[in-house]
Design a protein around this motif. Sequence first.
Motif, mmCIF file in Angstrom:
data_model
loop_
_atom_site.group_PDB
_atom_site.id
_atom_site.type_symbol
_atom_site.label_atom_id
_atom_site.label_comp_id
_atom_site.label_asym_id
_atom_site.label_seq_id
_atom_site.Cartn_x
_atom_site.Cartn_y
_atom_site.Cartn_z
ATOM 1 N N ASP A 34 0.834 -1.204 0.000
ATOM 2 C CA ASP A 34 0.000 0.000 0.000
ATOM 3 C C ASP A 34 0.867 1.252 0.000
ATOM 4 O O ASP A 34 1.787 1.360 0.823
ATOM 5 N N LEU A 35 0.555 2.180 -0.893
ATOM 6 C CA LEU A 35 1.215 3.486 -0.892
ATOM 7 C C LEU A 35 0.203 4.496 -0.371
ATOM 8 O O LEU A 35 -0.764 4.829 -1.067
ATOM 9 N N PRO A 36 0.371 4.991 0.860
ATOM 10 C CA PRO A 36 -0.614 5.910 1.431
ATOM 11 C C PRO A 36 -0.663 7.236 0.664
ATOM 12 O O PRO A 36 0.318 7.613 0.019
ATOM 13 N N PRO A 37 -1.824 7.929 0.739
ATOM 14 C CA PRO A 37 -2.012 9.163 -0.028
ATOM 15 C C PRO A 37 -1.059 10.278 0.409
ATOM 16 O O PRO A 37 -0.720 10.371 1.591
ATOM 17 N N ASN A 38 -0.664 11.096 -0.548
ATOM 18 C CA ASN A 38 0.166 12.276 -0.286
ATOM 19 C C ASN A 38 1.351 11.958 0.605
ATOM 20 O O ASN A 38 1.615 12.646 1.591
ATOM 21 N N ALA A 39 2.066 10.897 0.277
ATOM 22 C CA ALA A 39 3.196 10.471 1.098
ATOM 23 C C ALA A 39 4.218 9.749 0.230
ATOM 24 O O ALA A 39 3.905 9.264 -0.854
ATOM 25 N N VAL A 40 5.437 9.690 0.756
ATOM 26 C CA VAL A 40 6.503 8.957 0.085
ATOM 27 C C VAL A 40 6.696 7.631 0.813
ATOM 28 O O VAL A 40 6.844 7.596 2.032
ATOM 29 N N THR A 41 6.650 6.534 0.080
ATOM 30 C CA THR A 41 6.948 5.213 0.629
ATOM 31 C C THR A 41 8.330 4.820 0.123
ATOM 32 O O THR A 41 8.575 4.849 -1.085
ATOM 33 N N THR A 42 9.219 4.493 1.056
ATOM 34 C CA THR A 42 10.596 4.205 0.680
ATOM 35 C C THR A 42 10.865 2.711 0.730
ATOM 36 O O THR A 42 10.618 2.068 1.749
ATOM 37 N N PHE A 43 11.345 2.175 -0.385
ATOM 38 C CA PHE A 43 11.865 0.811 -0.421
ATOM 39 C C PHE A 43 13.359 0.944 -0.168
ATOM 40 O O PHE A 43 14.057 1.633 -0.926
ATOM 41 N N ALA A 44 13.871 0.307 0.895
ATOM 42 C CA ALA A 44 15.280 0.479 1.255
ATOM 43 C C ALA A 44 15.777 -0.791 1.925
ATOM 44 O O ALA A 44 14.979 -1.584 2.448
ATOM 45 N N PRO A 45 17.112 -0.997 1.935
ATOM 46 C CA PRO A 45 17.660 -2.176 2.621
ATOM 47 C C PRO A 45 17.150 -2.241 4.060
ATOM 48 O O PRO A 45 17.085 -1.222 4.741
ATOM 49 N N GLY A 46 16.734 -3.422 4.497
ATOM 50 C CA GLY A 46 16.185 -3.605 5.837
ATOM 51 C C GLY A 46 14.680 -3.433 5.894
ATOM 52 O O GLY A 46 14.067 -3.611 6.945
ATOM 53 N N GLY A 47 14.043 -3.076 4.766
ATOM 54 C CA GLY A 47 12.594 -2.871 4.741
ATOM 55 C C GLY A 47 11.994 -3.416 3.460
ATOM 56 O O GLY A 47 12.357 -4.493 2.991
ATOM 57 N N TYR A 48 11.077 -2.642 2.883
ATOM 58 C CA TYR A 48 10.458 -3.067 1.625
ATOM 59 C C TYR A 48 11.503 -3.185 0.520
ATOM 60 O O TYR A 48 12.401 -2.357 0.408
ATOM 61 N N HIS A 49 11.356 -4.194 -0.319
ATOM 62 C CA HIS A 49 12.140 -4.263 -1.548
ATOM 63 C C HIS A 49 11.414 -5.140 -2.553
ATOM 64 O O HIS A 49 10.545 -5.922 -2.190
ATOM 65 N N VAL A 50 11.773 -4.938 -3.812
ATOM 66 C CA VAL A 50 11.288 -5.868 -4.822
ATOM 67 C C VAL A 50 12.436 -6.843 -5.064
ATOM 68 O O VAL A 50 13.581 -6.459 -5.243
ATOM 69 N N MET A 51 12.118 -8.146 -4.938
ATOM 70 C CA MET A 51 13.138 -9.188 -5.060
ATOM 71 C C MET A 51 13.168 -9.619 -6.524
ATOM 72 O O MET A 51 12.144 -10.048 -7.068
ATOM 73 N N LEU A 52 14.327 -9.467 -7.131
ATOM 74 C CA LEU A 52 14.470 -9.739 -8.568
ATOM 75 C C LEU A 52 15.277 -11.013 -8.736
ATOM 76 O O LEU A 52 16.426 -11.093 -8.334
ATOM 77 N N MET A 53 14.647 -12.033 -9.328
ATOM 78 C CA MET A 53 15.253 -13.368 -9.399
ATOM 79 C C MET A 53 15.407 -13.820 -10.841
ATOM 80 O O MET A 53 14.662 -13.394 -11.715
ATOM 81 N N ASP A 54 16.354 -14.727 -11.055
ATOM 82 C CA ASP A 54 16.568 -15.346 -12.372
ATOM 83 C C ASP A 54 16.813 -14.293 -13.454
ATOM 84 O O ASP A 54 16.038 -14.171 -14.410
ATOM 85 N N ALA A 55 17.897 -13.523 -13.295
ATOM 86 C CA ALA A 55 18.265 -12.536 -14.327
ATOM 87 C C ALA A 55 18.398 -13.251 -15.671
ATOM 88 O O ALA A 55 19.025 -14.311 -15.763
ATOM 89 N N LYS A 56 17.782 -12.675 -16.707
ATOM 90 C CA LYS A 56 17.788 -13.335 -18.020
ATOM 91 C C LYS A 56 19.150 -13.225 -18.681
ATOM 92 O O LYS A 56 19.530 -14.070 -19.476
ATOM 93 N N LYS A 57 19.870 -12.131 -18.375
ATOM 94 C CA LYS A 57 21.291 -12.055 -18.732
ATOM 95 C C LYS A 57 21.977 -11.300 -17.613
ATOM 96 O O LYS A 57 21.315 -10.556 -16.866
#
Length: 149
Positions: free
Chosen positions: A90-113
């Motif tokens: 969830d991204l709350p209204p009128n706010a900045v949501t930070t993805f950072a080490p130790g918290g939220y992140h998008v996990m990127l797996m199986d790099a195609k190259k």
Amino acid sequence: MKTRFFAVLAGLALCTAAHANDAQSVQATKGWVRVLPGNLPAGGYVELKNTSDHTVKIVGAQSAFYGHTMFHRSSTEGGMGRMEMLDEVDLPPNAVTTFAPGGYHVMLMDAKKPVKVGDHVVVNFQLADGSVLPVDFTARPANAFSLTD
Ligand SMILES: [Cu+2]
């Protein structure tokens, strides 16, 4: 009859213009991925500013650069690091949501190259209203802690 039909269409067009979709309401900045040796999963970090007055939900992600992506949240419990998988973020209204080490992140797996430091990769965040937000990430080395450190 014909005139009325056109009047309705014009009204719909105005309405669409007045309400931006969710992707237009979110600004993504400072995206970076931490590239690890081999084909280990890479964490993607970014700042997401929701400029609208309602919560925007991220419901998925896809990338041409990776075979598999998911959303995770890291935390520490009793000194132990753990990672939890999230179905949506969830991204709350009128706010900045930070993805950072130790918290939220998008996990990127199986790099195609292999992704090298300095490369740019794009991950498309799928939002609950069906719109898609393309997010640009700069590849950084394993010892990086932000886009610039
Ligand atoms: Cu993770």
